[in-house]
Design an enzyme around this catalytic site. Structure first.
Site, PDB file in Angstrom:
ATOM      1  N   GLY A 229       0.903  -1.234  -0.090  1.00  0.00           N
ATOM      2  CA  GLY A 229       0.132   0.142   0.031  1.00  0.00           C
ATOM      3  C   GLY A 229       1.032   1.196  -0.025  1.00  0.00           C
ATOM      4  N   LYS A 236      -4.755   2.014  -1.672  1.00  0.00           N
ATOM      5  CA  LYS A 236      -5.107   2.831  -0.420  1.00  0.00           C
ATOM      6  C   LYS A 236      -5.026   4.443  -0.932  1.00  0.00           C
ATOM      7  CE  LYS A 236      -5.979  -0.745   2.011  1.00  0.00           C
ATOM      8  NZ  LYS A 236      -7.343  -1.629   2.228  1.00  0.00           N
ATOM      9  N   SER A 279      -8.829  -7.319  10.792  1.00  0.00           N
ATOM     10  CA  SER A 279      -9.183  -8.594  11.971  1.00  0.00           C
ATOM     11  C   SER A 279     -10.460  -8.498  12.244  1.00  0.00           C
ATOM     12  CB  SER A 279      -7.954  -8.193  12.766  1.00  0.00           C
ATOM     13  OG  SER A 279      -6.746  -8.415  12.543  1.00  0.00           O
ATOM     14  N   CYS A 280     -11.566  -8.342  11.620  1.00  0.00           N
ATOM     15  CA  CYS A 280     -12.883  -8.438  11.777  1.00  0.00           C
ATOM     16  C   CYS A 280     -13.622  -9.157  10.827  1.00  0.00           C
ATOM     17  CB  CYS A 280     -13.431  -7.231  11.934  1.00  0.00           C
ATOM     18  SG  CYS A 280     -12.912  -5.862  13.261  1.00  0.00           S
ATOM     19  N   ARG A 426     -14.851  -5.556  16.137  1.00  0.00           N
ATOM     20  CA  ARG A 426     -14.400  -6.831  16.864  1.00  0.00           C
ATOM     21  C   ARG A 426     -14.971  -6.398  18.550  1.00  0.00           C
ATOM     22  NH1 ARG A 426     -11.150 -11.520  17.102  1.00  0.00           N
ATOM     23  NH2 ARG A 426     -10.702 -11.354  14.836  1.00  0.00           N
ATOM     24  N   PHE A 520     -17.309 -17.712  10.887  1.00  0.00           N
ATOM     25  CA  PHE A 520     -17.012 -18.143   9.621  1.00  0.00           C
ATOM     26  C   PHE A 520     -18.230 -18.602   8.723  1.00  0.00           C
ATOM     27  CE2 PHE A 520     -13.609 -19.074  12.528  1.00  0.00           C
ATOM     28  CZ  PHE A 520     -12.527 -18.447  11.768  1.00  0.00           C
TER      29      PHE A 520
END
EC number: 4.1.1.32
Length: 612
Positions: A229, A236, A279-280, A426, A520
């Site tokens: 990036g 981005k 990470s979500c 999260r 999942f």
């Protein structure tokens, strides 16, 4: 390809346009950068093959075993150049207030002087690659053009995967279409000012890094990094930071969102956009394999979406990218088989481990690691080494067309109609598994307050929250409060045609610290309820924080979810929510009077409903 023919500008022209402007810009930058030569990229397979062969010969790429990964390569970065550098990423708006408190601001003219000094001669001994590209299908009404200058063949090849690089882009520029100028240098000249040449290294970079966006002039300058990036400027830097400013000015949205096509057992098609911080579960949702029969989910995009009201008044969206730049660790047969299948070949891997048979490996790819590997730094590795074999931010770069569940509509020029927008963080506490916003303003409030808990919650409290509004915290190119106002204006424009907005949270924990929801593929059960709400066939209960599924509305057949866990997933603790309201008030205070009154009104309304 060779440089396109140079048209002559009329005498006395105030400003050059078309190819004349492009040539003038390339000439001006070449004079500053001082490369040994210039290569114009056309995105052809032949040119890409020549560049990858050159990179292999230079020791910058390792060709993987063609029996396992045809036409695939491994690159290893310098250990200092492995991720985005947010502290060296700058938004240089004319007015500091336009950058806002969430961006690093520098005065534009001072930064330009600093950049010219850094870039002067930065490409001596190297080749300057001119990469004309389209974000979105070439010639599409939602698409934008750009040109990247770079001294990294690795970046040029990566741009050919992540964007649409083609001579047809030059045809559009010649016809007068605007384009975004982007300049990148690894900042490691091979010839010094005295003319003395030095040997190249496998991953050239510079300890000093700049990733600079000039919103008003739509320019991007990147120096010192060859990584992802920081260097693939279409991603981005353009697709979010600059595009978000363009979207504000032109009446559309540039968002850090996935898009999925969802088809019900009855054959009804829905398109959902979703914004999640890192990470979500974003990539897993983008490539979801539903656990419930009859439902299918296909990928339109996995990371960035551009959305614009269409001729019919509905919000339509495109995938501006042409590839996936995904995090490798954690991507495996059990967590995301679809992504693994997409990587069968034609892939560039960065900072993963190398197997003895010439294939790649990373943590999470298989349950058991191989007995021996070469790690991401080129050292021997065994399971007893006590360190990761692949860097935690190691990546794969692959064409979106290789995704086995890519939707047929992923590259249609006029985009897909968006039926619903999902926001999620999260959260161990407070936020239920799923809730529907009452209306667009409430939905914008939900998006503006997305957060993830950074610390464990003490009993009766909420853990420390990392705010990431709309999952755009590192990527919004202007004042975040103005961005919220832009979203509110978009809702007014869309009116009754606006998509429904939902909040999801796969990460709620019980008092014993375990996750209450299996996540999942089982997340399809939540997607089903959202689809049923959109079509009007599912009920909901009105609560202080939004509309929750009625009892038995969620399909939980075969899940074995205990009744107490289901209750906990939707529990609304008034005191904890009031404590969160106080944290939100503190957060809004960072933006001062620029916070839209509609959002402060939503906060006040939430408090009133909780106390009622």
């Amino acid at each position: 390809m060779t440089a396109p023919p140079r048209p002559t500008a009329p005498p006395g022209a105030a400003a050059l346009t078309g190819l004349a402007a492009l040539h003038a810009w390339v000439d001006e930058l070449a004079a500053l950068l001082q490369p040994d030569g210039i290569v114009w990229c056309d995105g052809s397979r032949g040119q890409t093959d020549r560049l990858t062969k050159q990179l292999v010969a230079e020791g910058k790429l390792i060709r993987l075993n063609p029996e396992w990964r045809p036409n695939s390569f491994l690159s290893r970065t310098d250990p200092s150049d492995v991720a985005r550098v947010e502290d060296r990423t700058f938004i240089c708006s004319l007015d500091e207030a336009d950058a806002g408190p969430t961006n690093n601001w520098r005065e534009p003219e001072g930064m330009r002087a600093e950049l010219r000094e850094a870039f002067a001669g930065s490409m001596r001994g190297r080749t300057l690659y001119v990469v004309p590209f389209s974000m979105g299908p070439i010639g599409g009404p939602l698409s934008q053009l750009g040109v990247q200058l770079t001294d990294s063949a690795y970046v040029a090849v990566s741009m050919g995967i992540m964007t649409r690089v083609a001579s047809a882009v030059l045809d559009l520029i010649a016809a007068g279409q605007p384009w975004v100028p982007t300049v990148h240098s690894v900042g490691a000249p091979l010839v010094d000012e005295a003319g003395v040449r030095q040997e190249d290294v496998a991953w050239p970079c510079n300890p000093v890094k700049y990733i600079v966006q000039f919103p008003e002039t739509r320019e991007i300058w990147s120096y010192g990094s060859g990584y992802g990036g920081n260097a693939i400027l279409a991603k981005k830097c353009f697709a979010l930071r600059i595009a978000s400013v363009m979207a504000r000015d032109e009446g559309w949205l540039a968002e850090h969102m996935l898009i999925v096509k969802v088809t019900s057992p009855e054959g009804r098609v829905f398109h959902f956009a979703a914004a999640f911080p890192s990470s979500c579960g974003k990539t897993n949702l983008a490539m979801l394999k539903p656990s419930i029969p009859g439902w299918t989910v296909e990928t339109v995009c996995d990371d960035i979406a551009w959305l614009r009201p269409g001729p019919d008044g509905r919000l339509r969206a495109i995938n501006p990218e042409a590839g996936f730049f995904g995090v490798a660790p954690g991507t495996g047969e059990l967590t995301n088989k679809t992504a693994v299948e997409a990587l069968w070949g034609n892939t560039i891997f960065t900072n993963v481990a190398l197997r003895d048979d010439g294939d790649v490996w990373w943590e999470g790819l298989t349950a058991e690691p191989p007995a021996h590997l070469i790690d991401w730094e080129g050292n021997d590795w065994t399971p007893a080494s006590g360190r990761p074999a692949a860097h935690p931010n190691s990546r794969f770069t692959v064409s979106a067309a290789q995704c086995p569940v890519i939707a047929d509509e992923w590259d249609v020029v006029d985009g897909v109609p968006i039926d619903a927008i999902l926001f999620g963080g999260r959260r161990a506490t407070n936020v239920p598994l799923v809730a529907q916003a009452r209306d667009w303003k409430h939905g914008v409030f939900i998006g503006a307050t997305i957060s993830s808990e950074q610390t464990a919650a003490a009993e009766g409290t909420v853990g420390e929250l990392r705010r990431d509004p709309f999952a755009m915290l590192p990527f919004c190119g202007y004042n975040m409060a103005d961005y919220w106002a832009h979203w509110l204006r978009m809702g007014e424009k869309l009116g009754a045609d606006a998509p429904a907005i939902f909040q999801v949270n796969w990460f709620r924990k019980g008092d014993d610290g375990r996750f209450l929801w299996p996540g999942f593929s089982e997340n399809a059960r939540v997607i089903e309820w959202i689809a049923r709400r959109v079509e009007g066939s599912a009920g909901a209960e009105e609560t202080a924080i939004g509309r929750l599924p009625l009892a038995d509305e969620l399909d939980l057949d075969g899940l074995g979810l205990p009744a107490e866990d289901l209750a906990a997933l939707f529990d609304i603790d008034t005191e904890r929510w009031l404590a969160e309201c106080a944290l939100t008030e503190q957060y809004f205070a960072r933006f001062g009077p620029r916070v839209p009154p509609a959002l402060t009104a939503e906060l006040a309304s939430l408090r009133d409903k909780l106390r009622a």
